[in-house]
Design a protein around this motif. Structure first.
Motif: not given
Length: 559
Positions: A115-119, A165-167, A171-172
């Motif tokens: 869930e926190f791993r960027p492309d 929330g929106v943040y 992030w996603d």
């Protein structure tokens, strides 16, 4: 075996003021407060020499220097080469905060949960367009600059696992991409991800701490809240010794998020001892007097630096020039620069034109007037960062070595780089040395033949790709972690191709093209921000809004 601490003396005959010498020999956490020209870079270089030569930094552990700006990181690295023996030089690592954080993220990307791993091919945010689109998709309209700054700043104000929330939605989208939104991260976001990796993977944190026994924090006054949080995670309550160097009077990055109480926080968190440097090695006595007067108007804190004893009291010139229009101004400056170059033999690179804000907006007229008297000047902002990149320096020195066999500096650079990449830095085996020398010489002969035949930019592009392949892009990335991620190394190579070929078209000679690209035959024009920490003999400073020209003639001792 190193020498004893009592036997050690500053290298190259440098004489340090007492507080600087005490800071160099302090093996615990310390804070060095030093004004402009006080020799902060020299102090850190001497401290690295002290730690390595006395074996206070025990082999194979290393010294890590982290700077706010790339220029400062490169300048420190260059100074180290002058002060530290070659057999110890590889144990000193100089990076920016951004490259340090990015190296952690790229190397340990898969230590992050999904869930926190960027492309893995994420891009670095060059502007805020992707952020605005991401917020818009998540229902937040960033309709003015104040709102935009507030929302984007809030992305990194909360611990990653607590973002909601929106943040969280934004992030996603920025981590993974979403339709027209590319996977995009700011360096603040990268630092937050690096912090999460270290906090949730104790083995990685332990490895980092065991790698670096000593850490230097340069330009410390500009450190942001997130960057300081990263330092805390990395080294708080560890055996690593930290030396922070900075000056509150040079705090110009508050607008960009510099932590306002950074010095007090560091003293309290790391139980560090404070040292104050009072000598200014750079400015002549008359210029120091002007600086004291200006400071009295700007700050309540007294500013009383001491000039280096090598100066006489009357050395240093400062003048204000007034002009009726910008054309007269430019012509007078051109005449003055001509005299400096021809009569006083001052080199192009020791003269600088500084503007308050946009170089592009104000440089065209002076560049045109200087061209009429055969003096080149350029907007240095277009080249400054590119010329500090390790991959660019590797390619340029390889081209120079192929074209000028007597260029010992270029040859030494690529010779050491080849040994470094191959993991043979400490070898004395003559067969390995001969084989590597043979490989380099064959490659350089091929490059020279191919350069003579180039008639199109695509041919240069292919040649530069082949040069990188010769050194092995994977080995380059392993030793320069800023190139681990995505296509960054390819973008730099393409930028170099474009710029270098343009110079070749105008010069019709490759050595002249390289010289011009590196700015050896042109006067740099830059903003106050970009000039920070650099040294020049002569500085012309434009104050556009008042239509006058402020001229500083600097004599200084380079230490």
């Amino acid at each position: 075996m190193g020498i004893s601490i009592k036997e050690w003396k500053p290298s190259d005959g440098i004489i340090l003021e007492p507080a600087a010498l005490d800071a160099v020999k302090d093996l615990n956490n310390s804070l060095v407060v030093a004004g402009p020209g006080a020799g902060k870079t020299e102090l850190l270089a001497q401290k690295a020499c002290f730690l390595l030569k006395t074996n206070s930094c025990v082999n194979p552990r290393r010294i890590l220097a982290i700077s706010f700006k790339r220029d400062a990181a490169v300048n420190l690295k260059d100074r180290i080469k002058l002060r530290v023996p070659k057999n110890l030089e590889s144990r000193f690592i100089s990076q920016t905060f951004d490259s340090f954080a990015k190296g952690i993220l790229d190397r340990f990307l898969y230590a992050l949960p999904e869930e926190f791993r960027p492309d893995q091919n994420y891009e670095i945010a060059g502007n805020q367009n992707e952020f605005v689109r991401a917020f818009s998709k998540c229902g937040a309209n960033l309709y003015n600059n104040k709102i935009k700054k507030q929302y984007i700043d809030n992305l990194t104000k909360t611990r990653l696992e607590n973002v909601s929330g929106v943040y969280k939605d934004v992030w996603d989208k920025l981590l993974k991409g979403d339709g027209d939104i590319k996977p995009t991260l700011s360096f603040q976001m990268i630092s937050v991800l690096a912090i999460y990796i270290l906090e949730t993977n104790p083995l990685i944190l332990t490895s980092l701490r065991k790698t670096y026994s000593h850490v230097f924090l340069d330009e410390f006054q500009d450190t942001t809240r997130v960057q300081y949080a990263l330092v805390n995670v990395c080294f708080h309550d560890s055996e690593t010794s930290i030396t922070a160097v900075g000056d509150t009077r040079q705090r110009i990055m508050l607008w960009a998020g510099a932590k306002p109480d950074i010095f007090n926080s560091y003293i309290n968190d790391f139980n560090s001892k404070e040292y104050m440097l009072v000598m200014n090695h750079r400015s002549a006595p008359r210029l120091l007097e002007i600086q004291k007067i200006v400071n009295s108007y700007l700050q309540d804190v007294p500013f009383s630096p001491i000039a280096n004893p090598k100066w006489t009291e009357e050395e240093g010139v400062a003048e204000i020039w007034y002009f009726k229009d910008s054309n007269t101004e430019a012509e007078h400056i051109a005449e003055s620069i001509t005299q400096l170059i021809q009569q006083q033999q001052i080199s192009y690179r020791d003269i600088c034109i500084i503007v308050k804000q946009s170089v592009q907006q104000f440089s065209e007229e002076i560049i045109g007037v200087l061209e009429k008297v055969n003096i080149q000047a350029r907007n240095e902002a277009k080249f400054q960062d590119l010329l500090k990149e390790d991959i660019v320096l590797l390619i340029l020195n390889t081209l120079r070595s192929a074209l000028e066999v007597r260029d010992s500096d270029a040859w030494s650079f690529i010779w050491e780089a080849k040994f470094f990449f191959e993991g043979k830095s400490s070898t004395v085996n003559p067969f390995i040395i001969d084989e590597l020398r043979k490989q380099l010489k064959i490659m350089l002969r091929i490059i020279k033949r191919r350069l003579k035949k180039i008639t199109h930019k695509d041919e240069l592009k292919i040649l530069l790709i082949d040069i990188v392949d010769f050194y092995d892009v994977n080995k380059i990335r392993r030793h320069y972690p800023q190139y681990l991620q995505g296509q960054y190394i390819n973008k730099l190579r393409e930028d170099l191709t474009d710029s270098l070929y343009q110079y070749y078209i105008s010069k019709t000679d490759w050595i002249s093209a390289i010289d011009s690209f590196q700015g050896n035959d042109s006067i740099p024009i830059m903003t106050i921000h970009k000039s920070k920490g650099l040294e020049f003999d002569v500085v012309f400073f434009f104050f556009f809004f008042f239509f006058f020209f402020f001229f500083f003639f600097f004599f200084f001792y380079r230490i």
